[in-house]
Design an enzyme around this catalytic site. Structure first.
Site, PDB file in Angstrom:
ATOM      1  N   LYS B  78       0.856  -1.196   0.000  1.00 26.42           N
ATOM      2  CA  LYS B  78       0.000   0.000   0.000  1.00 26.42           C
ATOM      3  C   LYS B  78       0.887   1.240   0.000  1.00 26.42           C
ATOM      4  O   LYS B  78       1.879   1.293   0.739  1.00 26.42           O
ATOM      5  CB  LYS B  78      -0.905  -0.019   1.239  1.00 26.42           C
ATOM      6  CG  LYS B  78      -1.955   1.095   1.276  1.00 26.42           C
ATOM      7  CD  LYS B  78      -2.841   0.983   2.524  1.00 26.42           C
ATOM      8  CE  LYS B  78      -3.954   2.033   2.498  1.00 26.42           C
ATOM      9  NZ  LYS B  78      -4.850   1.906   3.684  1.00 26.42           N
ATOM     10  N   SER B 158      -9.892   2.285   2.669  1.00 24.24           N
ATOM     11  CA  SER B 158      -8.919   2.946   1.818  1.00 24.24           C
ATOM     12  C   SER B 158      -7.942   2.004   1.129  1.00 24.24           C
ATOM     13  O   SER B 158      -7.318   2.391   0.144  1.00 24.24           O
ATOM     14  CB  SER B 158      -8.126   3.952   2.641  1.00 24.24           C
ATOM     15  OG  SER B 158      -7.308   3.281   3.588  1.00 24.24           O
ATOM     16  N   SER B 182     -10.266   0.248   7.023  1.00 18.37           N
ATOM     17  CA  SER B 182      -9.615   0.335   5.716  1.00 18.37           C
ATOM     18  C   SER B 182      -8.973  -0.947   5.211  1.00 18.37           C
ATOM     19  O   SER B 182      -8.539  -1.014   4.068  1.00 18.37           O
ATOM     20  CB  SER B 182      -8.556   1.439   5.721  1.00 18.37           C
ATOM     21  OG  SER B 182      -9.183   2.684   5.569  1.00 18.37           O
TER      22      SER B 182
END
Lengths: 504, 492, 95
Positions: B78, B158, B182
């Site tokens: 990420k 997210s 997330s």
């Protein structure tokens, strides 16, 4: 106008005379003291003064994305030791908060400080002004916080340069209560506080290098009235400037109030060149620091054992040392005060005393006064001329002790000792060796002196006759001649004795 | 033979150990898959060189018999994790071009374990979002489509790049971060498993901060075993993070057990919200049945402050974010917008106006407001008190159960653009995930079924502090009974 | 608690976000929508509840006072939009 009384019953010692009568000053100080530590409060970068720009900066200090603070335990220890030295409450639970504002030299966009729960709570110190006025000044709190970096505005016509070397260095903010009423008290407060910090070893107290600086809160009021609105003069870096700023600011406020105006609470700046304070950031929107608990750090919890260790590590503090010098060593309050004004000075004195006493086989109390007088007179005078601190003295305490011993046993007269001391300052040699090598020893050898006396008498036969005829005053003449003949090295007491005998 | 990209991480490890294929072959297959999947916009940066170099090192280590736990395993990272020398932007324009000179603790640990980084994964800007639509570099498109539809769906957020990449078989697993859901919500949206460990279990050092007291790195992978393997490699004490937990990391995968006899599974009644989708109610009931089947005792528990969790979160998280994002000022990194002849303050304002997207600005504004003079007590302080109550609710509940079972998200994945106009509707996505985040508890989502449109739905397991193993075990038991298979047709 | 355009402009100033004249009323409406929603918290009875101070109730050793970092000027400046002579450079600050 009658004498002004404070609402706390203290007599005002300093008043500003205005058109409408006298005004009293109310002064509080926030002293920012750089904590003595090797690394920064929340990073492992060095705290050393100077260095290439941005060379003592870690990724944490530069607020790189994802960087996190980790607390330096030594800074906590120093703050607690300082608190203990000020007789203050040590808070077993305290916490760091973020103080949010934008500035070029504040890379995180917030300063990590302690707002609601400081590590040290209330305490007090006794101060004494040069005029001998004694006052107790309350300590409100001490908290730990990070220093900011430095912006340099004069290296480029269109750019400011930012150096983060100081960013993250640990500061103690020592906040006094508004207990001071005159510039003299403020000055005495700062010098007393500095002496304590130096004795504790938590701050070097060097105001020129910015290790210690003060925000000065000043307001004025008529006697007995509540506190007036205060102005804060930021970042003043010498005791003299603090006092000048207070004098100017008080006068400014009195003038405004007497003209029917009111004081705006604001931050001001002291300009040492012009000797005035002026408004800072007044056009900027009101500060709103949006304090909240720093989520990247744990609450600061102290154990009783930790606090006890801090207490055990404290040296003797200036106030008790001063009392001891008076009671045990029999020094005058003046000498005791001068010798305890800073930690380096008292350490030097105690080494000198020990050495001097040992050499003379006497107790410290028996040699204290001579040692104190020599140190505060001859040594401090010389260091002053050289412009060096006691810690950098070219003469060591052991050499001082030797010099005092040579004076005590008559090897050196006062004037000879001064001569030897001058040479010691220059060459750093031991006094005994200097006296020996340069023949500066007092001559007490009766044989040599008798020869000298015989020569003087032979050369001044007429005066010898006059003396013997009753002109007693000529004795001084003979002493002078013999001393001159010996190059000043003759022991005057021995000369006296021998002359009396020779002249009959 | 199954395509290398279809193998689970555990199967990849087995295949590498058995020399069925080399790490280079494995990684090369994934590099190709990443290239072929560019329409998903899951990767912001592809790092094939990094991946292949790690693969070669892994092959050497495998041959020498000293391979790490994740030797040769292709991972996506990420883009909230700072990676040395590789552009790291948090999907924000304000960090465009930022190349960290340092490696986050979590990625360092993964690389030490031998993992191969395929690239940096898209996310909501600064992890603020639940659909990956706030990314400054365009939304991620889910590999999933509703039956009979070609409409683009969100992968959740997210960690939307992470969920899409794992679901689309571009990488074996991906790192995620979870602040309010997330990891768990995108995992649920894309039919994969994801775990957010206990707050402090994985180091936050080098992870770009959103909300410091909530952010926690974690894993997205195909199944529970793969989650356990990756979590074991990335967890652990880090002296550089003051909130890091100084406790040993168990061998999660080795200790996995689907036997729930003697365990009590709590069902918090407040999660059964009014108007809950009947399909979700059914899924939850299935979960209860599976847990019973695995030997667990089912107990009803109460978490009275569940309803207040979201508003609490939307005070605490923006407040911390408003401060954490103050450092993006155009001075030390990222973009700078300096109006001609303007002051430093003008530069700050213009840089931040140009660099931050709408959702980030919204949250900075909310956060600044709730901390400002006169409002702090009513908002921030109040929220931290309610947060304490929420944590106490969980503590009480865990006196009568070992793990909690709830749905992960109130709906399945929705269409791109369908909720962007209504921030609160978007925030409600996290209604089931936020409470555990506020309490710092370990929580995991596993794929448990499909809705009527053929889209995945997830179940969430929440455990006691530091009891990741309990969460993984319960998830493992349910996973076996759910027998979820992703019938994902490749359309890209 | 509702905000007006003036408050939004003030908050944007504190946050150093330059807003255009059109953005302000738009944000005012959005913020009021969100604030209205989070205002439900005011109804929660919190009495003498202590606010959460730390997520996990842990303590840990402090860092030892040794220099372990720094001397990385090039790393510190590597991403700077403008660096000169070892400094970060910014538009001139007039004090």
């Amino acid at each position: 106008m009658a004498t002004a009384y404070h609402d706390d019953g203290r007599t005002g010692s300093y008043l500003v005379e205005g058109r409408t009568g006298p005004w009293e000053l109310v002064i509080g100080l926030e002293v920012h003291a750089q904590v003595v530590s090797n690394s920064k409060l929340f990073s492992g970068a060095a705290t050393e003064f100077g260095g290439e720009p941005n060379s003592q900066v870690s990724l944490v200090d530069a607020a790189m994305p994802g960087m996190l603070p980790v607390l330096n335990g030594e800074c906590v220890r120093q703050a607690v030791r300082t608190g203990l030295a000020l007789g203050a409450t040590i808070n077993r639970w305290s916490r760091f908060d973020r103080k949010n504002y934008f500035y070029a030299d504040l890379p995180q966009g917030y300063q990590i400080s302690q707002f609601q729960h400081p590590v040290v709570g209330e305490g007090a110190i006794e101060i004494e002004t040069d005029e001998g006025e004694k006052v107790t000044v309350g300590i409100e709190r001490i908290h730990l916080e990070q220093d900011a970096g430095k912006s340099i505005h004069d290296l480029s016509p269109d750019r400011s340069y930012v150096d983060l070397n100081r960013s993250g260095v640990a500061l103690m903010e020592i906040v006094s209560k508004p207990d001071m009423r005159s510039p003299a008290q403020a000055g005495a407060y700062v010098s007393t506080l500095r002496a304590i910090l130096r004795a504790v070893g938590s701050c070097d107290g060097n105001m020129q290098e910015g290790s210690m600086r003060a925000d000065v809160n000043v307001s004025v009021r008529k006697a007995g009235e509540p506190f007036g609105t205060r102005c804060e003069i930021k970042n003043v870096n010498s005791i003299r400037f603090i006092q000048q700023a207070i004098v100017y600011e008080a006068k400014r406020q009195v003038e405004i109030l007497e003209d029917g105006g009111s004081i705006q609470q604001e931050t001001r700046l002291f300009d040492p060149d012009k000797g005035e304070t002026r408004s800072l950031r007044s056009k900027e929107d009101a500060h709103d620091y949006r304090y909240f608990p720093e989520p990247d750090l744990l609450p600061l919890e102290l154990t009783e054992e930790f606090i006890a260790d801090c207490a055990a590590s404290l040296p003797e503090l200036p106030a008790s040392k001063r009392a001891r010098y008076e009671s045990e060593l029999g020094l005058s309050p003046y000498l005791a005060g001068v010798l305890t004004a800073d930690a380096d000075g008292s350490a030097w004195f105690e080494a000198l005393l020990a050495n001097s006493a040992a050499r003379q086989a006497k107790t410290p109390a028996q040699v204290a006064e001579k040692a104190a007088n020599w140190m505060t007179g001859d040594l401090f005078g010389a260091l002053n001329k050289l412009g060096v601190e006691i810690a950098a003295s070219p003469v060591t305490p052991a050499q001082g002790g030797e010099l005092l011993a040579l004076m005590a046993d008559g090897t050196l007269s006062g004037p000879l000792a001064k001569q030897v001391f001058e040479i010691m300052l220059e060459t750093r040699e031991d006094p005994g060796a200097i006296a020996e090598a340069r023949g500066l020893k007092q001559v007490s050898d009766t044989g040599a002196l008798e020869t000298a006396i015989a020569e003087v008498m032979a050369a001044n036969a007429d005066k010898v006759a006059d003396y013997r005829g009753g002109k007693d005053k000529l004795f001084g003449f003979f002493v002078g001649q013999v001393m001159k003949a010996s190059g000043g090295k003759a022991n005057p007491a021995v000369v006296n004795e021998l002359l009396k005998k020779a002249l009959g | 033979m199954t395509a290398l990209t279809d193998l689970s991480l555990a199967a990849m490890k087995a295949g590498l150990a058995a020399k069925d294929f080399t790490a280079r072959e494995l990684v090369a297959a994934h590099v190709a898959a990443v290239e072929a999947a560019r329409p998903l916009n899951a990767f912001l940066v592809e790092t094939p060189d990094h991946a292949l170099a790690a693969a070669d090192a892994a092959d050497a280590a495998l041959a020498a018999g000293n391979a790490g736990l994740l030797a040769g395993i292709p991972l996506g990272i990420k883009d909230l994790f700072c990676t040395k020398g590789v552009e790291t932007t948090a999907s924000s324009k304000i960090l465009q071009g930022f190349k960290p000179t340092y490696e986050s603790t979590v990625t360092s640990k993964l690389f030490e374990a031998g993992a191969a980084m395929l690239g940096k994964l898209n996310l909501d800007e600064f992890a603020m979002g639940s659909s990956n639509e706030t990314s400054a570099y365009g939304p991620v498109v889910s590999p999933w489509r509703a039956e009979g539809s070609t409409a683009k769906l969100v992968p959740g957020g997210s960690s939307g790049g992470s969920s899409a990449a794992v679901a689309a078989r571009l990488c074996a697993a991906a790192t995620g971060t979870d602040t309010g859901g997330s990891i768990r919500q995108p995992a649920a949206f894309t039919g994969i498993a994801g775990i957010k460990p206990t707050y402090g279990r994985c180091s936050r050092w080098g992870v770009i901060a959103f909300a410091s007291s909530l952010d926690q790195p974690g894993v997205l992978a195909r199944d529970v075993t793969d989650n356990a393997l990756v979590l074991e490699a990335m967890a652990g004490f880090d002296p550089k993070d003051s909130t890091s937990l100084n406790v040993p990391v168990p061998h999660y995968a080795g200790a996995l057990s689907a036997d729930l006899r003697g365990k009590r599974v709590g069902i918090p009644k407040e999660y059964r919200v009014e108007g809950m989708d009947p399909q979700l109610v059914k899924l939850w009931e299935d979960g209860v049945a599976w847990a019973k089947d695995a030997g667990a005792e089912i107990v009803e528990v109460s978490l009275p402050h569940t309803q207040e969790a979201l508003p609490t979160y939307y005070i605490v998280a923006p407040a911390e974010a408003s401060s954490n994002l103050a450092r993006y000022d155009g001075v030390r990194y990222g973009i700078r917008v300096a109006p001609e002849g303007g002051s430093l303050a003008d530069m700050y304002g213009a840089t931040r106006a140009a660099g931050f997207g709408a959702e980030v600005k919204r949250r900075i504004m909310i956060g600044t407001y709730v901390l400002s003079a006169g409002y702090y007590d009513a908002y921030y302080l109040k929220a931290q008190k309610v947060r304490a109550l929420i944590a106490q609710d969980f503590e009480r509940a865990f006196q009568s159960c070992d793990v909690l079972l709830t749905p992960t998200a109130p709906t399945a994945a929705f269409e791109l653009g369908s909720k962007t106009a209504d921030p609160i509707a978007m925030y409600l996505n996290d209604v089931f995930t936020v409470p555990a985040s506020l309490a710092g508890l370990p929580a995991m989502s596993i794929p448990a079924g499909l809705d009527a449109q053929g889209l995945p739905l997830g179940l969430q397991l929440i455990g006691r502090p530091l009891d990741e193993q309990g969460v993984l075990n319960a998830a493992y038991a349910l996973e076996q009974r759910a027998a979820f298979t992703a019938a994902l047709a490749r359309w890209w | 608690m509702a905000v007006d355009d003036k408050m939004v402009a003030r908050v944007a100033g504190l946050a150093r976000l330059t807003l255009s004249a059109q953005e302000v009323p738009h944000l005012t409406a959005e913020l009021n929508n969100i604030l209205g929603w989070i205002d439900q918290l005011q109804a929660v009875e919190t009495g003498d509840v202590q606010p959460m101070a730390t997520v996990m109730p842990i303590t840990r050793d402090w860092r030892a006072d040794v220099v372990t970092d720094g001397a990385i000027q090039s790393d510190v400046l590597a991403n700077a939009p403008e660096a000169r002579h070892g400094f970060f450079a910014v538009p001139k600050v007039i004090e």
